[in-house]
Design a protein around this motif. Structure first.
Motif, PDB file in Angstrom:
ATOM      1  N   VAL A 122     -59.711   1.867  28.628  1.00  0.00           N
ATOM      2  CA  VAL A 122     -60.874   2.439  29.306  1.00  0.00           C
ATOM      3  C   VAL A 122     -61.076   3.888  28.875  1.00  0.00           C
TER       4      VAL A 122
ATOM      5  N   LEU B 179     -62.755   3.780  25.566  1.00  0.00           N
ATOM      6  CA  LEU B 179     -64.162   3.404  25.708  1.00  0.00           C
ATOM      7  C   LEU B 179     -64.993   4.546  26.290  1.00  0.00           C
ATOM      8  N   ILE B 180     -64.432   5.310  27.197  1.00  0.00           N
ATOM      9  CA  ILE B 180     -65.136   6.470  27.748  1.00  0.00           C
ATOM     10  C   ILE B 180     -65.387   7.493  26.649  1.00  0.00           C
TER      11      ILE B 180
ATOM     12  N   ASN C 195     -68.175   6.235  24.537  1.00  0.00           N
ATOM     13  CA  ASN C 195     -69.425   6.379  25.260  1.00  0.00           C
ATOM     14  C   ASN C 195     -69.931   7.813  25.197  1.00  0.00           C
TER      15      ASN C 195
ATOM     16  N   GLN D   7     -73.428   2.536  31.410  1.00  0.00           N
ATOM     17  CA  GLN D   7     -72.124   2.140  30.886  1.00  0.00           C
ATOM     18  C   GLN D   7     -71.053   3.153  31.301  1.00  0.00           C
ATOM     19  N   ARG D   8     -71.390   4.436  31.249  1.00  0.00           N
ATOM     20  CA  ARG D   8     -70.439   5.478  31.637  1.00  0.00           C
ATOM     21  C   ARG D   8     -70.032   5.296  33.100  1.00  0.00           C
TER      22      ARG D   8
ATOM     23  N   SER E 299     -70.071   2.557  34.840  1.00  0.00           N
ATOM     24  CA  SER E 299     -69.258   1.353  34.918  1.00  0.00           C
ATOM     25  C   SER E 299     -67.823   1.637  34.471  1.00  0.00           C
ATOM     26  N   LEU E 300     -67.674   2.350  33.371  1.00  0.00           N
ATOM     27  CA  LEU E 300     -66.340   2.689  32.871  1.00  0.00           C
ATOM     28  C   LEU E 300     -65.597   3.600  33.843  1.00  0.00           C
ATOM     29  N   ASN E 301     -66.296   4.554  34.437  1.00  0.00           N
ATOM     30  CA  ASN E 301     -65.651   5.437  35.405  1.00  0.00           C
ATOM     31  C   ASN E 301     -65.191   4.663  36.641  1.00  0.00           C
TER      32      ASN E 301
ATOM     33  N   ARG F  69     -64.331   1.486  36.665  1.00  0.00           N
ATOM     34  CA  ARG F  69     -63.161   0.708  36.214  1.00  0.00           C
ATOM     35  C   ARG F  69     -61.922   1.599  36.142  1.00  0.00           C
ATOM     36  N   TYR F  70     -62.084   2.806  35.643  1.00  0.00           N
ATOM     37  CA  TYR F  70     -60.976   3.754  35.536  1.00  0.00           C
ATOM     38  C   TYR F  70     -60.411   4.081  36.924  1.00  0.00           C
TER      39      TYR F  70
END
Length: 86
Positions: A32, A35-36, A39, A58-59, A61-63, A65-66
Motif C-alpha cells: 500500500v 501504491l501511495i 499515486n 484512488q488516494r 481508497s489507499l489511505n 486501506r493503510y
C-alpha cells in the motif's frame, strides 16, 4: 503422552499461523505504501481534470486501506512503524 504431543503441535501450528499473519500484514502495508507513492507521482504529472479526480479517489481508497492495515497490525501486536506519506 500422545495428548501432550498433540497440544505441542497445535501450539506450534498456532504460532506459525500468527507469524504468517504478521508477515502478510507487513507485506500488505509495504504494498500500500508503494501504491501511495505511485499515486502521488501520477497526481503530480496528471493534467486532465477527470483523471485528477480519479487519482484523488484512488488516494483516499489507499489511505483507508493503510489505516485499516495499521489497525490490524496494532490488534495483532505488530510494530508497523512504516510511515506512508499521504
Amino acid at each position: 503422552m500422545e495428548s501432550v504431543l498433540k497440544l505441542v503441535q497445535r501450539v506450534d501450528c498456532t504460532a506459525a499461523q500468527e507469524n504468517e499473519d504478521k508477515d502478510r500484514i507487513m507485506d500488505e502495508i509495504k504494498e500500500v505504501c508503494r501504491l501511495i507513492a505511485c499515486n502521488e507521482s501520477w497526481f503530480a504529472l496528471e493534467n486532465d481534470e477527470n483523471l485528477i479526480e480519479a487519482c484523488i479517489y484512488q488516494r483516499e481508497s489507499l489511505n483507508s486501506r493503510y489505516r485499516y492495515l495499521l489497525n490490524q497490525a496494532r490488534l495483532k501486536g505488530i510494530n508497523a512503524s512504516l510511515a506512508c506519506k499521504g
